[in-house]
Design a protein around this motif. Structure first.
Motif, PDB file in Angstrom:
ATOM      1  N   ASP A   1      44.347  24.794  57.027  1.00 18.56           N
ATOM      2  CA  ASP A   1      43.940  25.982  56.264  1.00 18.56           C
ATOM      3  C   ASP A   1      43.908  27.253  57.108  1.00 18.56           C
ATOM      4  O   ASP A   1      43.711  28.338  56.584  1.00 18.56           O
TER       5      ASP A   1
ATOM      6  N   TYR B   1      49.888  31.301  54.720  1.00 18.30           N
ATOM      7  CA  TYR B   1      50.632  30.854  53.543  1.00 18.30           C
ATOM      8  C   TYR B   1      50.942  32.016  52.609  1.00 18.30           C
ATOM      9  O   TYR B   1      50.169  32.967  52.505  1.00 18.30           O
TER      10      TYR B   1
ATOM     11  N   VAL C   1      52.593  32.441  48.475  1.00 18.69           N
ATOM     12  CA  VAL C   1      53.077  31.781  47.261  1.00 18.69           C
ATOM     13  C   VAL C   1      53.686  32.852  46.373  1.00 18.69           C
ATOM     14  O   VAL C   1      53.079  33.907  46.153  1.00 18.69           O
TER      15      VAL C   1
ATOM     16  N   ALA D   1      55.709  27.857  47.795  1.00 21.11           N
ATOM     17  CA  ALA D   1      54.772  28.173  48.867  1.00 21.11           C
ATOM     18  C   ALA D   1      55.516  28.066  50.193  1.00 21.11           C
ATOM     19  O   ALA D   1      56.331  27.162  50.385  1.00 21.11           O
TER      20      ALA D   1
ATOM     21  N   LEU E   1      50.599  25.713  46.707  1.00 18.88           N
ATOM     22  CA  LEU E   1      49.813  25.898  47.932  1.00 18.88           C
ATOM     23  C   LEU E   1      49.233  24.580  48.426  1.00 18.88           C
ATOM     24  O   LEU E   1      49.355  24.232  49.606  1.00 18.88           O
TER      25      LEU E   1
END
Length: 108
Positions: A4, A8, A10, A21, A40
């Protein structure tokens, strides 16, 4: 370090008709899904698996961009005429060239 912490994105892919993603630190990885959350979550699971495989095999694991330290300095080479034009503009605005460029980058 967990999956995490990576960077990222998307977005909807009209060509695929699904959300895709991507992760900046692993340019070759992506995940398609009919929902943004699904794309994601799918990619985060892939990244978790890849990081685990890299660690197991003793290969380097990319550091998340969010966890890296930045000095705030970098060098950019530009053509001499562009340098001159920017220096003149900075002088006309009564700011340093560094300030002018930093302000431009901040709004870009």
């Amino acid at each position: 370090m967990t999956a995490d912490h990576y960077t990222y994105r998307v977005h909807f892919s009209a060509a695929d008709g699904e959300y895709v993603a991507t992760v900046a630190e692993f340019a070759s990885l992506s995940w398609l899904d009919s929902s943004p959350a699904g794309a994601l979550l799918g990619l985060m699971q892939v990244v978790t698996d890849v990081v685990e495989d890299l660690r197991t095999s003793g290969e380097p694991v990319p550091a998340p961009l969010a966890d890296r330290e930045y000095s705030g300095k970098f060098m950019v080479r530009i053509p001499p005429e562009a340098h001159r034009r920017l220096a003149i503009e900075a002088a006309e605005q009564h700011v340093s060239l560094n300030r002018l460029i930093a302000d431009r980058l901040a709004v870009a």
